[in-house]
Design an enzyme around this catalytic site. Structure first.
Site, PDB file in Angstrom:
ATOM      1  N   ASP A  92       7.794  -2.033  14.144  1.00  0.00           N
ATOM      2  CA  ASP A  92       7.893  -3.457  13.992  1.00  0.00           C
ATOM      3  C   ASP A  92       9.152  -3.985  13.799  1.00  0.00           C
ATOM      4  O   ASP A  92       9.250  -5.106  13.890  1.00  0.00           O
ATOM      5  CB  ASP A  92       7.277  -3.194  12.294  1.00  0.00           C
ATOM      6  CG  ASP A  92       5.901  -2.528  12.259  1.00  0.00           C
ATOM      7  OD1 ASP A  92       5.756  -1.521  12.754  1.00  0.00           O
ATOM      8  OD2 ASP A  92       4.994  -3.189  11.599  1.00  0.00           O
ATOM      9  N   GLU A 147       2.583   3.114   1.746  1.00  0.00           N
ATOM     10  CA  GLU A 147       3.312   3.325   3.069  1.00  0.00           C
ATOM     11  C   GLU A 147       4.770   2.873   2.858  1.00  0.00           C
ATOM     12  O   GLU A 147       5.586   3.551   2.687  1.00  0.00           O
ATOM     13  CB  GLU A 147       2.372   2.386   4.132  1.00  0.00           C
ATOM     14  CG  GLU A 147       2.727   2.818   5.597  1.00  0.00           C
ATOM     15  CD  GLU A 147       1.900   2.378   6.714  1.00  0.00           C
ATOM     16  OE1 GLU A 147       2.272   2.205   7.812  1.00  0.00           O
ATOM     17  OE2 GLU A 147       0.671   1.981   6.152  1.00  0.00           O
ATOM     18  N   ARG A 185       0.920  -1.249  -0.076  1.00  0.00           N
ATOM     19  CA  ARG A 185       0.132  -0.022   0.050  1.00  0.00           C
ATOM     20  C   ARG A 185       0.712   1.434   0.129  1.00  0.00           C
ATOM     21  O   ARG A 185       2.079   1.228  -0.047  1.00  0.00           O
ATOM     22  CB  ARG A 185      -0.760  -0.003   1.161  1.00  0.00           C
ATOM     23  CG  ARG A 185      -0.473   0.013   2.546  1.00  0.00           C
ATOM     24  CD  ARG A 185      -1.480   0.000   3.568  1.00  0.00           C
ATOM     25  NE  ARG A 185      -0.864  -0.030   5.026  1.00  0.00           N
ATOM     26  CZ  ARG A 185      -1.128  -0.636   6.158  1.00  0.00           C
ATOM     27  NH1 ARG A 185      -1.985  -1.674   6.033  1.00  0.00           N
ATOM     28  NH2 ARG A 185      -0.554  -0.527   7.212  1.00  0.00           N
ATOM     29  N   GLU A 245      -1.249  -8.474   8.853  1.00  0.00           N
ATOM     30  CA  GLU A 245      -1.504  -7.400   9.745  1.00  0.00           C
ATOM     31  C   GLU A 245      -2.399  -7.497  10.792  1.00  0.00           C
ATOM     32  O   GLU A 245      -2.137  -7.115  12.173  1.00  0.00           O
ATOM     33  CB  GLU A 245      -1.703  -6.112   8.924  1.00  0.00           C
ATOM     34  CG  GLU A 245      -1.613  -4.741   9.838  1.00  0.00           C
ATOM     35  CD  GLU A 245      -1.788  -3.538   9.149  1.00  0.00           C
ATOM     36  OE1 GLU A 245      -1.455  -2.511   9.739  1.00  0.00           O
ATOM     37  OE2 GLU A 245      -2.158  -3.409   7.978  1.00  0.00           O
TER      38      GLU A 245
END
Length: 881
Positions: A480, A473, A471, A751
């Site tokens: 993370d 991003e 996406r 996610e």
């Protein structure tokens, strides 16, 4: 007679690296010995400027050094020269006096070694302004030159503002992609070194470079940001040619009339959006010497700084493997879709034979919707579309140059279905990190989970550790990275990868010690200040301390720990200055237990109080900082941060723990953090572990944790005697669980625990990546507990390590290996029909392992392979060694 040999020589973790700027490189080697208990007692290293290591060219001879050190051995010869190849070899002696022959000769080659050594100038091209995102042509830059004879050596040193691809005489300079990578461009910019000797010839030659936006001037993040580092693409390059008589010729970028630029067939290239290539506009032979560039534009010289230039630090991006589609689908909407069978990151290479002007369009997606139609809702504004316009002159092959996609499914337009087979190939691209581990069990769903974790790392380790690859991003989120870093070390050799990223973290750290949410840093709005909410959440900024410490634990890298220590210290001091009590962190913005299932409806943040989480990580980082200071010999700091840790723990207990040891927040994550970071009094820990277990059991043996609690959940359960419950959680198939996504056909980590619901509907369009490695952090438990391969506290780098497999009732066997910097560690166990369990371990030469098995006294063994039998009902016995 015992035989010993030296193999796998490395310099700065790399085999035969090209273009290093490290002033004092370090050597690594491994030993192969046909005997148990082999330990090095001495080494000797020779370094030469000649591959045959003759005496005249010998630059440094360490002599016999009496030590068992075989990793991180510093070069101690004369100062290194730029643009020079150095050859080295090693021989060793074992403790029993056995000596090896000299190893095979390896090499490393220096780069320019200093920003002041550059002769080239930055150049740009003034081409027509881009009318829109859909039409933003890449720059094609070239020069021609003449060599008076064939060179014996030729090197190109190059970098760019943007991304670039280098060609010589019409051929690729090498197989790397997305150079110069993504760094904190205003502070650190990598340059690459290319051995182009075989691409040049006596007479006419040409250099060609394609320049694209990349991370530098293209779209970044979901807010529509563009040109966040700079608006102008730029090129800096020099070619050094050496002839047989030792003389040199240099060609470098400058506005001297020899370099020209133009638009070309690549009409648009964006990391998020894909590429548009109009083959009808190809300038055939543009990177070859006799091309007529009279209509091309003269370049301009720029006075941009070269002081921030550094040699390539991490491994470059390459195409690592290729995947053929497993099937062609016709969706209910009538779309033609290729299924690669694996959610992957990279691009499609295709060959077509169509009429001139035929438009071929590829769209990329991770999943199909519940009706089986092509689904791109979770991409948000990212288009992930490749458009190719055919020149129509027979077969033509194309693959994107400066973009990558995250996908399993490819919607194809412009090619009939009968022309697809064998002509479309998925090119899997990521940082070229060597595989480090293998893992297999008797449960195929668990094996698929391990493969999903591995593919998640492949897809998100593309030059930086990203959160998602599909996406709008694809950013280096610190949270993370820190929750996954230990798992990542078991799967791949990530030492150079995180070395580079951590240096960017230190470069982008705020003056007050705060750490941005993403590294390399980009602002999410135009009003960024050091006081707003764009930086320094607990569990995110803590990457500044956790990641360097993990690199030290796994690789024994004292140098990196020392380099990062000021950053680590600045982060802890930042926290120290935040709270209204100096030993609590109860101010500022925090992501909390991100995506935890116990959050309120519509909230991404779980129920665990953010100040509890923040103070827990405050204590953890103070502890790690004190250990780091001790490892580096900073005794005053070690004492100071031990005292800080003690005070934070004491205040955590006062603020968040009842007098009887009950944590005030009755969430799984609250208890996990309190137990994982030793924040409770010892007399309260067993009870707290029991409460945690009951919280899980009362929830039908299911977790509720998010990004913060999940990595530690199984390790805490195993540590406190609830190993069976940890196994039940890992092998749980119903939502929410790790295996739920596997049963839904996932080939990477999601996610959200329910990214796809049982009825086939989606969690949401807004934030629903199907390749998001954070929950893959359970891989750490699979290796450290299920297989039992672990470091020992205070003994980094697997020089002396622990093997303590934790048997699971639900599994019949576990087999794992890990390629440490000393060699291969193996641990496996398998149940027999009589109820006994066979355990087999392998310990590499020059190391030793502490073996912990039920019923056996703990024992330390040297190198070799050992077999044990465990009889759990009536004791255990050693059956072979």
């Amino acid at each position: 007679m015992k035989k010993v040999s030296v193999y796998d020589l490395r310099c700065e973790y790399k085999r035969n690296p090209l273009g290093m700027d490290v002033q004092i490189p370090r050597f690594f080697w491994k030993l192969s010995v046909e005997a148990q208990g082999a330990k090095q007692s001495a080494y000797r290293i020779q370094v030469s400027t000649h591959p045959y290591m003759d005496g005249a060219a010998l630059l440094w001879d360490s002599g016999v050094v009496d030590t068992d050190q075989s990793v991180h051995v510093d070069y101690a010869g004369t100062a290194l020269k730029p643009r020079t190849r150095y050859w080295y070899r090693v021989r060793v002696k074992l403790a029993d006096g056995t000596e090896s022959d000299w190893s095979e000769t390896a090499y490393w080659e220096t780069g320019l070694m200093s920003p002041q050594a550059w002769q080239a100038a930055w150049i740009t091209a003034e081409l027509p302004a881009s009318p829109s995102l859909e039409e933003d042509p890449c720059h094609y830059v070239r020069t021609a030159f003449t060599l008076h004879e064939n060179p014996v050596s030729a090197r190109v040193y190059a970098t760019a503002h943007g991304v670039y691809r280098l060609f010589l005489n019409g051929r690729d300079a090498d197989d790397t992609r997305m150079a110069p990578g993504w760094t904190s461009y205003h502070k650190r910019l990598q340059y690459q070194s290319y051995d182009v000797t075989e691409l040049l010839t006596e007479g006419s030659n040409a250099l060609g470079v394609v320049l694209g936006n990349g991370w530098y001037s293209g779209n970044l993040a979901w807010t529509g940001g563009r040109s966040l580092y700079g608006k102008e693409r730029g090129l800096l390059l020099e070619l050094h040619v050496t002839y047989a008589d030792g003389s040199e010729q240099c060609i470098f970028t400058d506005a001297d009339g020899n370099w020209k630029a133009s638009e070309g067939a690549l009409r648009m290239s964006e990391i998020y959006h894909g590429e548009t290539y109009d083959a009808r506009q190809e300038a055939k032979g543009w990177a070859e010497p006799h091309f007529n560039d009279a209509a091309w534009t003269q370049v301009q010289r720029q006075a941009w700084s070269k002081d921030l230039l550094i040699a390539q630090e991490n491994e470059p991006v390459r195409v690592i493997q290729e995947l053929l589609p497993i099937r062609t689908l016709r969706t209910p909407k009538g779309e033609t879709v290729l299924d690669l069978g694996q959610n992957m990151v990279g691009w499609m290479r295709f060959t077509v034979n169509e009429a001139p002007g035929t438009v071929i369009r590829l769209q990329h997606a991770e999943v199909l919707d519940k009706e089986g139609n092509f689904y791109t809702g979770n991409l948000r504004t990212a288009k992930q579309t490749v458009t190719y316009i055919c020149h129509g002159e027979g077969e033509e092959t194309f693959e994107p140059l400066f973009s990558f996609q995250g996908f399993r499914y490819v919607l194809v337009e412009g090619v009939s279905e009968d022309k697809l087979e064998g002509r479309f190939v998925g090119c899997v691209a990521h940082s070229d990190l060597e595989p480090a581990g293998s893992f297999e069990t008797s449960d195929e769903l668990l094996n698929q989970l391990w493969r999903n974790i591995l593919w998640g790392q492949k897809g998100n380790f593309l030059d930086v550790p990203t959160d998602c690859p599909q996406r709008d991003e694809r950013l280096g989120w610190t949270g993370d990275a820190q929750v996954f870093i230990r798992t990542s070390t078991f799967l791949m050799d990530v030492a150079p990868f995180f070395t580079k990223w951590l240096r960017d973290l230190a470069a982008d750290q705020l003056k007050n010690g705060g750490v941005p949410f993403v590294i390399p840093f980009i602002p999410f709005n135009d009003q960024f200040t050091e006081d707003d909410s764009n930086h320094s959440s607990s569990a995110w900024g803590d990457a500044a301390v956790i990641c360097p410490w993990t690199m030290y634990e796994v690789y024994g890298d004292v140098r990196l720990l020392k380099q990062q220590y000021p950053s680590m210290k600045a982060w802890v001091e930042y926290i120290h200055s935040r709270g209204d009590n100096e030993f609590l962190w109860n101010t500022g913005f925090h992501f909390g237990d991100w995506l935890a299932l116990d959050g309120k409806d519509g909230s991404y943040i779980g129920q665990t109080p953010t100040d509890l989480i923040a103070t827990a990580f405050y204590a953890h980082c103070a502890d790690l900082l004190s250990r780091s200071a001790e490892a580096l010999g900073y005794s005053d700091d070690a004492a100071a941060y031990r005292e800080l840790h003690r005070n934070v723990v004491e205040n955590f207990r006062k603020e968040f723990v009842s007098p009887n040891g009950r944590v005030i927040a009755p969430t799984q994550t609250a208890y996990v953090l309190a137990l994982m970071f030793d924040l409770l009094e010892e007399r309260h820990r067993e009870r707290a572990a029991g409460i945690l277990a009951s919280l899980i059991e009362k929830n039908d043996c299911k977790l509720t944790t998010g990004f913060v609690g999940t990595p530690y959940l199984c390790p805490v359960l195993t540590r406190y005697g609830y190993n069976d419950l940890a196994y039940k959680l890992v092998l749980q198939k119903e939502y929410p669980s790790w295996l739920y996504s596997v049963t839904q056909g996932a080939t990477t980590i999601w996610e959200h625990w329910d990214g796809i619901k049982p009825d086939g509907s989606f969690w949401s369009d807004n934030m629903n990546s199907y390749n998001h490695y954070a929950y893959g952090s359970v891989g750490e438990w699979l290796y450290r507990s299920a297989a039992g391969i672990d470091t020992l506290d205070g003994q980094p780098g697997y020089k002396r390590f622990r093997i303590a497999p934790q048997f699971g009732e639900q599994l019949n066997y576990v087999r794992a290996s890990y390629e440490s910097i000393y060699g291969t560690i193996r641990s496996s166990w398998e149940k027999n029909s009589d109820g006994s369990i066979d355990v087999e371990i392998t310990v590499p030469a020059n190391t030793e392992a502490v073996v912990v098995l039920p019923g056996h006294a703990n024992q330390t063994v040297g190198s070799g392979t050992y077999r044990f039998e465990c009889k759990l009902e009536d004791g255990n016995r050693l059956v072979g060694s």
